[in-house]
Design an enzyme around this catalytic site. Sequence first.
Site, mmCIF file in Angstrom:
data_model
loop_
_atom_site.group_PDB
_atom_site.id
_atom_site.type_symbol
_atom_site.label_atom_id
_atom_site.label_comp_id
_atom_site.label_asym_id
_atom_site.label_seq_id
_atom_site.Cartn_x
_atom_site.Cartn_y
_atom_site.Cartn_z
ATOM 1 N N ASN A 134 0.899 -1.022 -0.063
ATOM 2 C CA ASN A 134 0.053 -0.018 0.000
ATOM 3 C C ASN A 134 1.115 1.302 0.011
ATOM 4 O O ASN A 134 1.199 1.740 0.939
ATOM 5 C CB ASN A 134 -0.933 0.095 1.127
ATOM 6 C CG ASN A 134 -2.102 0.995 1.125
ATOM 7 O OD1 ASN A 134 -1.864 1.956 0.454
ATOM 8 N ND2 ASN A 134 -3.109 0.914 2.143
ATOM 9 N N CYS A 137 -2.562 4.939 0.272
ATOM 10 C CA CYS A 137 -3.528 5.490 1.208
ATOM 11 C C CYS A 137 -3.390 6.818 1.561
ATOM 12 O O CYS A 137 -2.673 7.313 1.636
ATOM 13 C CB CYS A 137 -3.736 4.622 2.441
ATOM 14 S SG CYS A 137 -5.052 5.236 3.685
ATOM 15 N N THR A 204 -8.075 5.349 -3.375
ATOM 16 C CA THR A 204 -9.053 6.646 -3.490
ATOM 17 C C THR A 204 -8.289 7.857 -3.801
ATOM 18 O O THR A 204 -7.187 8.220 -3.439
ATOM 19 C CB THR A 204 -9.691 7.042 -2.093
ATOM 20 O OG1 THR A 204 -8.464 6.875 -1.021
ATOM 21 C CG2 THR A 204 -10.575 5.776 -1.730
#
Length: 577
Positions: A134, A137, A204
């Site tokens: 990740n 984020c 996002t």
Amino acid sequence: MKDVLRTLGRRHLDCSKEVLLTTVSGVASTKPKLITYFDTKVPSIGIITTKSFQVEVNPGNREPVICETQTGNFGNSVGLRNPGLQQALYELRMLRSEHTFNALLNVSLSANSIEDFITLVKAFDEVADLVELNFSCPHASVGYGASIGCDQAIAAEYVRAIKEATSCCKAPLFVKLTPNVEDIGSIAKAVMDSGADGLVAINTVGPIVHLDPVSGMPILQNKLGGKGGCSGKQIFSAALHAVTAIRHACGDAIPLIAMGGVSTGDEVALLVQAGADAVGIGSALGTVDQQDWPSYLYAVKTEAEALLRNVETSRVRHSTSFIKHERQMAYEKHVVTAFERYGKDTVIITLDGSLDCKAGQFAFLWLPTIGEKPFSVAHNKPLTFIIKKRGPFSEALCNLSVGSTLYVRGLYGAQLQNTPTKRALLLAGGTGVAVLPSLAKQLKEQGTEMTILIGTSEAVASKALLEDELGLYGSFTCVSDDGRPGRVLDLLDTIELGNETACYLVGPEIFMAIASRKLLGRNIEETNLYLSMERMTLCGIGMCGECACGDRLTCRWGTFMRYDFLRQEASELLAYD
């Protein structure tokens, strides 16, 4: 590793192949039982992605952490809430030992240092078919997520060092990229040149401050001033642009998993045509009832495949038919019209307006800048809630007064589906009594005779909570704990039950577990024993997975679960010491 890459690689070049769908990190497939749910009951999913795990436990941000300011457009600031390496690895090891997977398992990992990423990759290699780093984020703490992925040099350095240190690991290394950069293609190429085995895009968009249309106040709560990532249909164009740019920069050979605002088969087809080898469905699952997820995802898959093959789609059920086209997380403003204290730490709050709440349903209460939690509705009209002081948010509710403003969203869950019986025992502990009026009303309409038992930690000086109302439905008894929690359960050894009796339990899980054991010992059938599993939920619409009982989400199925289901699918919830 070669098998995984072969499964993924260059599928976008051959539209005759099946479309490969995946879940996305942090949405729906967040618990072990939900992972097995997707693998066994949703065959349209080919890759199942876990939430992002870190070395240490992370409690995440305080609620609200998910919001919906426009229909199908969501804000997210969960804050990488996860149980940490030790617990997550234990759960996935157990899952691997008990279950043979049909889908690939993608384990998402988050860290703020190369060393921690290396620790995580090595630890989860034994259980993962692929691992997802990740780097994206947008609402994580400094040093995590997009702090890495926004800098080409840092992202490349991380991948190079992690790949070198984990060369003995079998699981391919995929990097999840953020769209919040000027040139996502150059970052994608840099991490691939540094040794990544594949890419995931996008996470996002943002973060931005999400303002509630009614109050005008920020909804999300975190250290970023209420900022959170944007997901849902509002970001699909950004995802399509990112996939196109990545494929142009990196060529056809790299495996690419695409996601971002996807909800329909035609959007899946567009991403495949742009260069995606697999496509993730995330926030869209929050717009579809969990009972419909298998059919919905099958419709998405078959619709996309028909479009890619230029096949007539009139015989394919369109995926949009499953989607709810109204806001499910809309707040309504209410004013406190009555405020009554009961005992030392319980209050009864009455609001203007009403809700048509059925047994098994609940609502969220929200105080801007303070927080929100789910609560059972004690009365529909006037709208009434019973609050017990337990933490900062409930304490704030207990400090309201007549004229105060309180925001409500919901209802969530589904009405209890029960088999009518001649008699019923209703047993509630503490503020669980709030569930009983709607339940008693339903049972009365079914012609059921009721015995109602209430246990309370308060000293009952005159009347118990809701005694006047519940006493109209049948025999009513309230027992004070008197220093011994659950004292009311002693009555279960002697109370007359008889044949054709169903039992409905409400209260803390340990309270219901002990009561269940006693009632089963009195020959109550498992199919006539219902427990109200009021598990914590962060969203109410099926995205966070926190309210899972086995593979069922109470925010969609309703809080009442039959004992035989719980014993088979979630026996850990029935255990007590």
